[in-house]
Design an enzyme around this catalytic site. Structure first.
Site: not given
Ligand SMILES: Cc1cc2nc3c(=O)[nH]c(=O)nc-3n(C[C@H](O)[C@H](O)[C@H](O)COP(=O)(O)OP(=O)(O)OC[C@H]3O[C@@H](n4cnc5c(N)ncnc54)[C@H](O)[C@@H]3O)c2cc1C
Lengths: 290, 793
Positions: B369-370
């Site tokens: 999630r980045c």
């Protein structure tokens, strides 16, 4: 996660259950709420040849208080029934623990008695039962017998039932005098087993403790029976001195091990803190009430 | 004629309900495991119980005997097809089934294909593997040691456990900055390993049809087109004979970007058995063997002037990539976009040095999630900022204010060469400070301390580089990072839109239609969105690194605009005027000077198939490829207030304020959902969610009893605020928002807890800030850092 092959029975009476257990000589397992047994089957930590589902047996869901104040909990009483119970006023240890066992989903299915039978060193209910001086009623081919909660848990995941016995009821005796108590648990999130938890149950006459019970979860290879340690309170009133003495004695009885939840000294410290908090809470609310 | 109300047709800015939820909440989602093909077999994988061992022998004879078993596969089976090893997304190789050694606990050793998964699982128990155990490396510090065992002895020219050295920045200028500094502030952190743990695990169904030569694979993939290319290369099948279908995904979070051995095993099993073969891993397998995130030691320092101005920064990272370098990241940047650190601050110079190592742990430092290691970069930045403010004796907010890039400085070139283009950083800071009640906090904190209570406040501000690429700088295994959209408007004005992205919870089916509605005035409900099938979707690089809205979303706008341009020609024909005399308003063309005389986009669609002007091709379709000119740079400012129980180390969040500037918001409700979800994961990292290992390389976190993910029960509430600075180069001004909160969130929580306990002299407690660690720090006044697998007494 696929369990090994097993056969499944769903009898409708305790007698049938016992007959099946008896015929299978240790190869059969009782299924109550399934919240421990089913994970064990899926992980293949348990591979019983037969699973005997007791959920179809009528009349075991109850929990009730007898006229003499004895609490009786049937084999199919769910955690949730106790969480939302209106009759546990005299059993503060149980009512406080009831919302800390597992998570709300597990509590709808898991049973109180099943949890005792599972004998998990981190299980919450075993600690409360030992602190309260409770008993388990076991039924086998030769009828019923009573087993004290402190004698019921023999070791990690080992209970005192014979292979052909089923636990049908748990009993908590009435307090002599006023029942006080509490339950505190350090968990990392809901549904986590205890890093350390403390159950305390006191009978009080006036402000003098007449009986003191205590047990711990998560800080030993089995539920720790700290009844002897906390008995330093008997004959005394709750004050900072007696509380300190009791908390230190109980902490000394813990047998924590260092793991990823914390060091042994940290866990022992938590036990001491929780005993202190439970007893101080009791002392404070008693003072307010007086 | 009254103009169309954009919010009513579900256009830009409408908090339209997510259309995909309709099937999800009814249990009608269709995930890989829901798909059943005729004659389908099932594969189960035997995994290594130990972290490092030579395989002396594998005896599969008893497994073959189990009734219902169709095939037992080992490394030898794979090697016979040249498939024992496969390439990773970082130019390394990874074992599919081990032939020589096992290199991490949970590595794939053998596989059984059977009529059902129960039989396959039973047969696994009958495989006998003899292991000769080898010394185990569980962290990069051990890996560096000269007498460490060589993990990758399979690789020619590999003489140590080091994977790469990488550096960026200006060393000399940085040295000069440090020589001039009044104060030098240092920090030393570990960002622990964490697993994205999507609810749905990874899986595939491979269906090879020998008669046509076609291989269809249903697969849990965030990037199906990359998989098609990779399968073509690995399995030596022609690309047009490969169809990858990624159906509904139950979350991805970067975990479903890499290519896993299970996929390859199911493909070869289908080729060998000529039957469809399903592989769906269980939760434990997912947790112990598939792409983790983070696991980096972050050390660095700031050169500071007394007045708070930052003169320069140094950073040194040591990353643990596990046994195979299988990170998913742009080729050029070995440690992802770590050099985006400090991008929101005006610092003249910096120097970053990175080293990567093999260890006996599962592979794959995926972008959980980045945007490729940005989480680590920003965590380092904000923990460093916190420590530096304290070292200077300056207020946390003031120190940031002094150093944030000002609005009038854009476009701004960062010390490591990125170009940020827009933002209102100080405004975001002020909105948040006001909302959290910052001005009275000091007093609150002091009063609380008198009552024996420990309060703390933490700030985290950051800008995140999103939307890789542009294709000049960004590629994965050579495939350039642009994206695509194909829009087909039907005769009745309804439409189907396909993109090269792949939704997995982000809500593309809802928001893409809103972009089309905004551009064409076709109601969002009239547009169906489809993604994930390589036979039908245009080529794209998939969804991760918050790239969908910045790249594929831009392609959607561009395809819509090209359709509008064609519709304009049709409108001119229908209205019998020249194209120059046509004006556009949402959903409609009209004759300049006579607004009543017009045709709708739907009229044009009908005419595109029934009444086309001479010289124009019929139809109303377009495929657009979008190669962004730059990254997009959303900004976030987060503020967290906590109370710490000094006797237990337990901390509670009292208040959390999030200010996000993600540019133009297509669907505000979905934006808020993304921020809430991201903050929940940030809270998880800060508080409980990490994957650790004991000295023998046993993974402590192979199930949800040990690997803790917070529930709604303990997750705090979040107060959300917005500031909107449109992206200057994105067609609709959007910047992307899926990951800002996971990236900037953790430091806000950690800084808050530190603020509550640092009066004892503690500078750092490494995540997760479990009660025992916080308590230890409070007791000793010493840092609790590094990654001890087990805290000793
Ligand atoms: C996610 C999760 C979190 C949990 N967290 C906690 C927690 O925090 N604290 C906690 O205390 N527990 C926790 N548990 C365990 C839970 O409380 C179980 O419900 C309980 O341990 C077992 O009760 P059960 O009725 O589900 O028993 P089952 O799973 O059906 O059985 C457990 C064992 O007891 C035996 N057994 C059950 N009933 C009888 C009987 N009447 N006579 C003889 N033998 C019997 C079974 O054969 C089996 O061996 C958790 C469980 C889960 C899944």
């Amino acid at each position: 996660m696929y369990p090994s092959r097993f056969s499944y029975d769903a009898p409708t009476s305790v007698e049938e259950v016992i007959a099946i257990l008896d015929q299978n000589g240790g190869e059969a397992k009782v299924l109550a709420g399934g919240q421990s047994l089913i994970p064990m089957l899926k992980l293949r930590f348990a591979s019983p040849a037969r699973v005997v589902d007791i959920n179809g047996i009528p009349g075991l869901e109850y929990h009730r208080v007898d006229p003499d104040g004895t609490l009786r909990i049937g084999a199919l009483c769910r955690h949730e029934d106790l969480e939302f119970s209106k009759i546990l006023g005299n059993f503060p240890t149980l009512s406080q623990a009831s919302s800390l066992v597992a998570d709300p989903i597990v509590r709808t299915r898991g049973t109180f008695v099943g949890s005792l039978c599972h004998a998990d060193p981190q299980g919450d209910w075993s600690a409360t039962m030992i602190a309260l001086g409770g008993k388990i009623i076991a039924q086998g081919p030769n009828g019923r017998r009573e087993i004290k909660a402190r004698d019921f848990v023999l070791g990690p995941f080992v209970n005192a039932l014979a292979f052909n016995e089923v636990a049908v009821e748990a009993i908590v005796p009435p307090a002599k005098g006023k029942a006080l108590g509490g339950y505190l648990k350090l968990e990392r999130r809901v549904g986590d087993f205890a890093t350390a938890s403390v159950a305390v149950a006191l009978d009080v006459d006036g402000d003098i403790v007449t009986r003191a019970g205590c047990a711990l979860a998560g800080v030993g290879g089995r539920t720790i029976d700290a009844n002897d340690a906390i008995s330093v309170l008997v004959g005394k009133s709750l004050n900072s001195e007696s509380i300190k003495e009791a908390a230190e004695a109980v902490a000394a009885a813990a047998e924590p091990r260092t793991d990823h939840r914390g060091s042994s000294s940290y866990k022992r410290h938590i036990v001491e803190t929780f005993v202190t908090r439970i007893l101080s809470n009791i002392a404070n609310s008693e003072q307010k009430a007086a | 004629m009254a103009p169309l109300d954009e919010l009513k047709i579900g256009g830009m800015g409408a908090s339209r309900r997510r259309v995909e939820d309709n099937r999800f909440i009814r249990g009608k989602g269709r995930y890989v495991d829901d798909i059943v093909l005729p004659g389908m077999l099932h594969v189960e994988i035997l995994r290594s119980p130990v972290a490092h061992a030579r395989i002396k022998s594998i005896d599969t004879s008893a497994a073959w005997e189990v009734p219902g078993v169709r095939l037992v596969m080992t490394g030898e089976t794979m090697a016979a097809r040249n498939l024992a090893w496969m390439p990773t997304l970082s130019y390394d190789t990874q074992a599919v089934l081990a032939t020589d050694k096992v290199r991490f606990q949970g590595q794939e050793v053998a596989a059984v294909v059977a009529d059902n998964p129960y039989i396959a699982r039973d047969a696994l128990d009958k495989i006998v593997v003899e292991y000769e155990q080898l010394p185990v490396i569980v962290n990069p510090i051990q890996a560096q040691s000269p007498d460490a065992p060589l993990i990758r002895d399979d690789k020619e020219n590999q003489t140590s456990n080091k994977i790469f050295d990488w550096e960026i920045g200006d060393k000399e200028a940085t040295d000069r900055a440090f020589a001039q500094a009044d104060v030098v502030s240092k920090i030393d952190l570990h960002y622990p390993r964490s697993h994205p743990s999507p609810l749905e695990t990874c899986g595939s169904i491979a269906d090879y049809d020998r008669s046509s030569g076609k291989l269809t694979v249903y697969m849990t993939s965030q990037a199906p087109h990359i998989v098609r290319a990779a399968v073509a290369m690995v399995a030596e099948l022609p690309e047009h004979m490969i169809r990858i279908i990624s159906p509904d995904l139950g979350g991805g979070f970067g975990n479903k970007v890499p290519i896993y051995p299970g996929y390859v095993i199911s493909i070869l099993a289908s080729i060998l058995t000529e039957r469809p073969v399903k592989w769906v891993e269980d939760k434990s397998s997912n947790l112990i063997s598939t792409g983790f995130g983070r696991d980096v030691y972050l050390e660095g320092e700031l050169a500071l002037r007394k007045d708070g101005k930052i003169l320069g920064m140094r950073m040194h990272t040591i990353s643990d990539h596990g046994a195979f370098f299988a990170d998913a990241q742009p080729t050029k940047f070995k440690i992802g976009l770590m050099h985006s650190t400090f991008a929101c601050y005006d610092i003249p110079t910096g120097h970053l040095v990175s080293e990567g190592y093999y260890t006996n742990k599962a592979p794959g430092g995926v972008a959980y999630r980045c945007s490729f290691r940005v989480t680590e970069a920003m965590f380092f930045q904000e923990r460093m900022m916190h420590a530096a403010a304290n070292d200077l004796g300056m207020d946390q907010a003031e120190f940031r204010r002094v150093n944030l890039v000002r609005d009038d400085m854009f476009p701004y070139r960062t010390a490591f060469g990125f170009l940020t283009d827009s933002g209102q950083y100080e405004k975001c800071l002020d909105v948040g400070l006001e909302a959290i009640g910052y001005s009275t906090f000091k007093q609150e904190q002091e009063e609380a301390r008198k009552r024996g209570k420990l309060l703390g406040i933490g700030i985290s501000t950051m800008t995140e580089p999103l939307g890789a690429g542009n294709s000049r700088e960004y590629d994965i295994i050579g495939i350039k990072m642009f994206d695509s959209a194909e829009l087909r408007v039907h005769m009745t004005g309804k439409a189907i839109l396909r993109t090269g992205a792949k939704t997995q919870g982000q809500g593309h089916e809802t928001t893409w239609a809103q972009i089309v509605a905004h551009e064409l005035g076709i109601p969002a409900d009239d547009i169906v969105v489809e993604e994930g099938d390589t036979d039908t979707a245009p080529f794209g690089m998939g969804t991760y690194a918050s790239r969908s809205t910045p790249v594929a979303g831009a392609a959607v706008a561009m395809a819509s605009r090209k359709i509008r341009a064609k519709a304009r020609k049709i409108a001119a024909h229908l209205l019998e005027v020249s194209e120059e005399d046509i004006e556009w308003e949402l959903g409609r063309f009209y004759v300049r000077g006579n607004q009543e005389r017009g045709v709708t986009i739907q009229d044009c669609a009908l005419a595109a198939y029934s009444n086309v002007p001479d010289g124009l091709e019929p139809g109303l379709e377009n495929t657009s490829y979008y190669d962004p000119p730059n990254l997009t740079w959303p900004f976030a400012a987060y503020f967290c207030k906590v109370e710490v129980d000094a006797q237990t180390g337990v901390w509670d969040v009292l208040n959390f304020v999030a200010v996000d500037d993600c540019g133009v918001r297509i669907n505000p409700m979905i934006v808020e959902g993304q921020v809430m979800g991201g903050l929940t994961e940030a809270y998880a990292m800060a508080n409980m969610q990490y994957m650790t290992f004991d000295e023998e390389g046993n993974c402590i976190g192979a199930n949800y009893m040990d690997y803790l993910i917070p529930t709604s029960w303990e997750t705090p509430g979040f107060e959300l605020h917005e500031v909107v600075t449109p992206c200057p180069h994105h067609p609709i001004g959007a910047k992307g928002v899926g990951e800002c909160a996971t990236v900037a969130g953790p430091a806000a929580f950690v800084n808050a807890v530190m603020s509550a306990i640092e009066h004892t002299g503690v500078r750092n407690v490494d995540m997760p800030l479990m009660p025992n660690r916080v308590y230890q720090a409070l007791q000793t006044g010493q840092d609790v850092s590094g990654m001890p697998p087990v805290l000793s007494d």
